[in-house]
Motif scaffolding. Structure first.
Motif, mmCIF file in Angstrom:
data_model
loop_
_atom_site.group_PDB
_atom_site.id
_atom_site.type_symbol
_atom_site.label_atom_id
_atom_site.label_comp_id
_atom_site.label_asym_id
_atom_site.label_seq_id
_atom_site.Cartn_x
_atom_site.Cartn_y
_atom_site.Cartn_z
ATOM 1 N N UNK A 183 -4.168 3.603 -8.238
ATOM 2 C CA UNK A 183 -5.222 3.719 -8.859
ATOM 3 C C UNK A 183 -6.495 2.452 -8.381
ATOM 4 N N UNK A 184 -5.831 1.480 -7.538
ATOM 5 C CA UNK A 184 -6.619 0.606 -7.008
ATOM 6 C C UNK A 184 -6.643 0.676 -5.405
ATOM 7 N N UNK A 185 -7.613 1.236 -4.905
ATOM 8 C CA UNK A 185 -7.678 1.002 -3.479
ATOM 9 C C UNK A 185 -8.861 0.207 -3.032
ATOM 10 N N UNK A 186 -8.701 -0.427 -1.700
ATOM 11 C CA UNK A 186 -9.932 -1.340 -1.188
ATOM 12 C C UNK A 186 -10.000 -0.622 0.167
ATOM 13 N N UNK A 187 -11.103 -0.385 0.467
ATOM 14 C CA UNK A 187 -11.331 0.045 1.963
ATOM 15 C C UNK A 187 -12.037 -1.152 2.664
ATOM 16 N N UNK A 188 -11.389 -1.720 3.604
ATOM 17 C CA UNK A 188 -11.931 -2.749 4.543
ATOM 18 C C UNK A 188 -12.628 -2.337 5.650
ATOM 19 N N UNK A 189 -13.765 -2.656 6.316
ATOM 20 C CA UNK A 189 -14.360 -2.265 7.615
ATOM 21 C C UNK A 189 -13.434 -2.711 8.511
ATOM 22 N N UNK A 190 -13.370 -2.072 9.761
ATOM 23 C CA UNK A 190 -12.650 -2.595 10.731
ATOM 24 C C UNK A 190 -12.957 -4.117 11.220
ATOM 25 N N UNK A 222 1.239 4.654 6.870
ATOM 26 C CA UNK A 222 0.139 5.150 5.889
ATOM 27 C C UNK A 222 -1.093 4.201 6.076
ATOM 28 N N UNK A 223 -1.170 3.357 6.794
ATOM 29 C CA UNK A 223 -2.203 2.345 7.072
ATOM 30 C C UNK A 223 -2.550 1.717 5.757
ATOM 31 N N UNK A 224 -1.555 1.096 4.944
ATOM 32 C CA UNK A 224 -1.883 0.374 3.763
ATOM 33 C C UNK A 224 -1.456 -0.979 4.039
ATOM 34 N N UNK A 225 -1.932 -1.986 3.409
ATOM 35 C CA UNK A 225 -1.631 -3.288 3.083
ATOM 36 C C UNK A 225 -1.459 -3.535 1.656
ATOM 37 N N UNK A 226 -0.587 -3.523 0.829
ATOM 38 C CA UNK A 226 -0.418 -3.393 -0.528
ATOM 39 C C UNK A 226 -0.365 -5.159 -1.162
ATOM 40 N N UNK A 227 -1.437 -5.517 -2.004
ATOM 41 C CA UNK A 227 -1.398 -6.712 -2.614
ATOM 42 C C UNK A 227 -0.493 -6.455 -3.781
ATOM 43 N N UNK A 228 0.612 -6.824 -3.837
ATOM 44 C CA UNK A 228 1.315 -6.900 -5.205
ATOM 45 C C UNK A 228 1.097 -8.188 -6.095
ATOM 46 N N UNK A 252 -6.667 -4.755 -14.350
ATOM 47 C CA UNK A 252 -5.579 -4.277 -13.639
ATOM 48 C C UNK A 252 -4.660 -3.700 -14.599
ATOM 49 N N UNK A 253 -4.302 -2.493 -14.080
ATOM 50 C CA UNK A 253 -3.424 -1.373 -14.825
ATOM 51 C C UNK A 253 -2.289 -1.301 -13.985
ATOM 52 N N UNK A 254 -2.105 -1.614 -12.943
ATOM 53 C CA UNK A 254 -1.130 -1.425 -12.089
ATOM 54 C C UNK A 254 -0.946 -2.811 -11.105
ATOM 55 N N UNK A 255 0.278 -3.195 -10.898
ATOM 56 C CA UNK A 255 0.368 -4.469 -10.101
ATOM 57 C C UNK A 255 -0.025 -4.169 -8.557
ATOM 58 N N UNK A 256 -0.102 -3.184 -8.068
ATOM 59 C CA UNK A 256 -0.585 -2.676 -6.638
ATOM 60 C C UNK A 256 -1.799 -2.473 -6.392
ATOM 61 N N UNK A 257 -2.473 -3.401 -5.719
ATOM 62 C CA UNK A 257 -3.891 -2.993 -5.231
ATOM 63 C C UNK A 257 -3.599 -2.428 -3.588
ATOM 64 N N UNK A 258 -3.893 -1.429 -3.239
ATOM 65 C CA UNK A 258 -3.938 -1.026 -1.818
ATOM 66 C C UNK A 258 -5.164 -1.249 -1.079
ATOM 67 N N UNK A 259 -4.910 -1.954 0.003
ATOM 68 C CA UNK A 259 -5.939 -2.124 1.055
ATOM 69 C C UNK A 259 -5.652 -1.465 2.164
ATOM 70 N N UNK A 260 -6.831 -0.219 2.324
ATOM 71 C CA UNK A 260 -6.839 0.620 3.367
ATOM 72 C C UNK A 260 -7.254 -0.073 4.766
ATOM 73 N N UNK A 261 -6.297 -0.226 5.674
ATOM 74 C CA UNK A 261 -6.749 -0.791 6.914
ATOM 75 C C UNK A 261 -6.331 0.194 7.978
ATOM 76 N N UNK A 262 -7.209 0.292 9.201
ATOM 77 C CA UNK A 262 -6.872 0.879 10.373
ATOM 78 C C UNK A 262 -5.847 0.274 11.128
ATOM 79 N N UNK A 263 -4.844 0.844 11.742
ATOM 80 C CA UNK A 263 -3.679 0.265 12.478
ATOM 81 C C UNK A 263 -3.141 -0.926 11.689
#
Length: 282
Positions: A183-190, A222-228, A252-263
């Motif tokens: 539900x919560x995805x954050x895309x961080x630039x490289x 999956x190239x994710x870092x999860x903030x739980x 916040x509806x879910x305790x997981x915020x997924x940060x999309x990170x290359x490598x």
């Protein structure tokens, strides 16, 4: 002139792979539940393929590693394995991966299960950062050629990847499937994450790190870092900061915020956790 043994082996490999194989007798297949850590045989794109089921990677797919009996081309990414049923040595190619669904594996021939300690060590080897695989020291017998160091080794690897290419490219479908579950995805630039890369002298690569009111969990496959985040924040409006930059804001509806990170595998979680702050919006 002394014959090039690698060239001779490659010509034999080419001849073998030039044959087209029809789908084998389905009575040979097992049809039982998928056995992670086992070696199977199947036919893909009319080519014979031995493979290891490495892990379940999504609801639909399993990640597999291709085996080859042409161990003359073993690189430092490859691990030797003796397949008892066939009395034949193979290499498990950790750099030639692809994805099969449950039905495709059930319609394969189950050959044998790897010994538990061997499979555990193999999983650890696969997770090693790329630049440390060459210096691996452990119970596994490793190849020693650089993939680009010999033209015949390089040609062999290219051919092996081509055989399973269609199944390797399923990774994009898998990533879409995985991302749709968050539900919560954050895309961080490289460039924003470069200061948090593991150094070459880092002694360990941790998959978790503890913050003030959250835990970081790494999903390198999956190239994710999860903030739980602490459940205390559920149903509340929160902000997440990386240093002084706000990277997430919302209810916040879910305790997981997924940060999309290359490598993601190369990110130092402990260093990253020190610079992340989660707070309730006032």
């Amino acid at each position: 002139m002394k014959p090039d043994i690698k060239e001779i082996a490659y010509r034999l490999y080419e001849e073998y792979m030039s044959e087209e194989f029809e789908v084998f007798d389905k009575e040979m297949t097992v049809g039982s539940p998928v056995n992670v850590g086992s070696v199977y045989f199947t036919v893909l794109n009319k080519k014979p393929v031995h493979y290891l089921v490495l892990r379940k990677i999504s609801d639909k797919y399993y990640e597999c590693l291709k085996l080859s009996s042409f161990y003359e081309f073993a690189t430092h990414y490859d691990i030797f394995y003796h397949l008892s049923l066939e009395h034949q040595s193979y290499i498990i190619q950790t750099d030639v991966n692809f994805y099969l669904n449950e039905d495709e594996i059930k319609n394969s021939v189950l050959l044998e299960e790897l010994p538990e300690d061997y499979f555990d060590e193999l999983q650890k080897f696969v997770e090693l950062p790329e630049d440390t695989k060459l210096g691996y020291k452990g119970i596994l017998r490793q190849g020693f050629y650089y993939p680009v160091g010999n033209k015949w080794v390089r040609a062999f690897k290219e051919k092996e990847i081509q055989i399973v290419k269609d199944y390797h490219l399923r990774i994009f479908e898998i990533l879409d499937e995985i991302e749709s579950t968050y539900d919560n995805i954050v895309n961080l630039p490289p460039e924003r994450i470069e200061n948090y890369r593991l150094s070459l002298v880092a002694s360990t690569e941790k998959k978790t790190a503890l913050g003030k009111n959250f835990v970081l969990y790494k999903e390198p496959e999956h190239d994710f870092i999860n903030v739980i985040v602490s459940p205390d924040f559920l149903g509340k409006n929160i902000k997440v900061f990386l240093q002084d930059e706000k990277i997430y804001e919302g209810r916040l509806e879910d305790v997981v915020i997924a940060i999309k990170v290359k490598d993601a595998a190369t990110v130092d979680l402990e260093k990253l956790a020190k610079d992340i702050k989660v707070e309730e919006e006032q």
